[in-house]
Scaffold this active site. Structure first.
Site, mmCIF file in Angstrom:
data_model
loop_
_atom_site.group_PDB
_atom_site.id
_atom_site.type_symbol
_atom_site.label_atom_id
_atom_site.label_comp_id
_atom_site.label_asym_id
_atom_site.label_seq_id
_atom_site.Cartn_x
_atom_site.Cartn_y
_atom_site.Cartn_z
ATOM 1 N N VAL A 44 0.843 -1.196 0.000
ATOM 2 C CA VAL A 44 0.000 0.000 0.000
ATOM 3 C C VAL A 44 0.876 1.244 0.000
ATOM 4 O O VAL A 44 2.062 1.190 0.305
ATOM 5 C CB VAL A 44 -0.959 0.017 1.215
ATOM 6 C CG1 VAL A 44 -1.940 -1.141 1.121
ATOM 7 C CG2 VAL A 44 -0.205 -0.029 2.517
ATOM 8 N N CYS A 45 0.255 2.367 -0.331
ATOM 9 C CA CYS A 45 0.934 3.655 -0.396
ATOM 10 C C CYS A 45 1.655 3.931 0.921
ATOM 11 O O CYS A 45 1.071 3.673 1.965
ATOM 12 C CB CYS A 45 -0.104 4.743 -0.652
ATOM 13 S SG CYS A 45 0.334 5.822 -1.974
ATOM 14 N N PRO A 46 2.852 4.382 0.914
ATOM 15 C CA PRO A 46 3.629 4.911 -0.206
ATOM 16 C C PRO A 46 4.608 3.920 -0.821
ATOM 17 O O PRO A 46 5.407 4.304 -1.673
ATOM 18 C CB PRO A 46 4.399 6.060 0.445
ATOM 19 C CG PRO A 46 4.738 5.518 1.792
ATOM 20 C CD PRO A 46 3.507 4.700 2.193
ATOM 21 N N TYR A 47 4.583 2.659 -0.410
ATOM 22 C CA TYR A 47 5.612 1.711 -0.855
ATOM 23 C C TYR A 47 5.691 1.519 -2.370
ATOM 24 O O TYR A 47 6.800 1.469 -2.918
ATOM 25 C CB TYR A 47 5.461 0.371 -0.135
ATOM 26 C CG TYR A 47 5.779 0.489 1.321
ATOM 27 C CD1 TYR A 47 7.094 0.663 1.755
ATOM 28 C CD2 TYR A 47 4.772 0.490 2.273
ATOM 29 C CE1 TYR A 47 7.387 0.823 3.092
ATOM 30 C CE2 TYR A 47 5.055 0.654 3.614
ATOM 31 C CZ TYR A 47 6.365 0.813 4.022
ATOM 32 O OH TYR A 47 6.643 0.983 5.349
ATOM 33 N N SER B 165 -1.927 4.498 -5.506
ATOM 34 C CA SER B 165 -0.613 4.636 -6.136
ATOM 35 C C SER B 165 -0.740 4.702 -7.649
ATOM 36 O O SER B 165 -0.081 5.510 -8.300
ATOM 37 C CB SER B 165 0.282 3.448 -5.758
ATOM 38 O OG SER B 165 0.527 3.440 -4.380
#
Length: 83
Positions: free
Chosen positions: A19-22, A49
């Protein structure tokens, strides 16, 4: 505009389940390793994303981007050409 999905990617990044921000962070790191003109294929199921953070990053850095949603698989393929 080139048909980016028809270009053989120099690298593929699978961020399914992240999930965001990965997805953005990992995409940035992978793009840094590519040469100008090469294409990165990102596989992601993180809608925020795909629709927000990665497109904004590409626009800011002048990268071309093409997104393909695979409805039957529940994820997107993002093709990014590094400038």
């Amino acid at each position: 505009m080139a048909d980016l999905k028809s270009i053989e990617p120099a690298a593929t990044l699978d961020v399914l389940g992240r999930v965001c921000p990965y997805p953005l962070v990992l995409t940035k790191k992978k793009l840094e390793k590519l040469n100008s003109g090469e294409v990165l294929k990102v596989i992601s199921d993180a809608q925020a994303s795909v629709e927000d953070s990665i497109p904004k990053y590409c626009e800011k850095h002048g990268c071309e981007m093409e997104t393909v949603k695979l409805e039957d698989k529940g994820y997107w393929e993002i093709y990014i050409q590094k400038k």
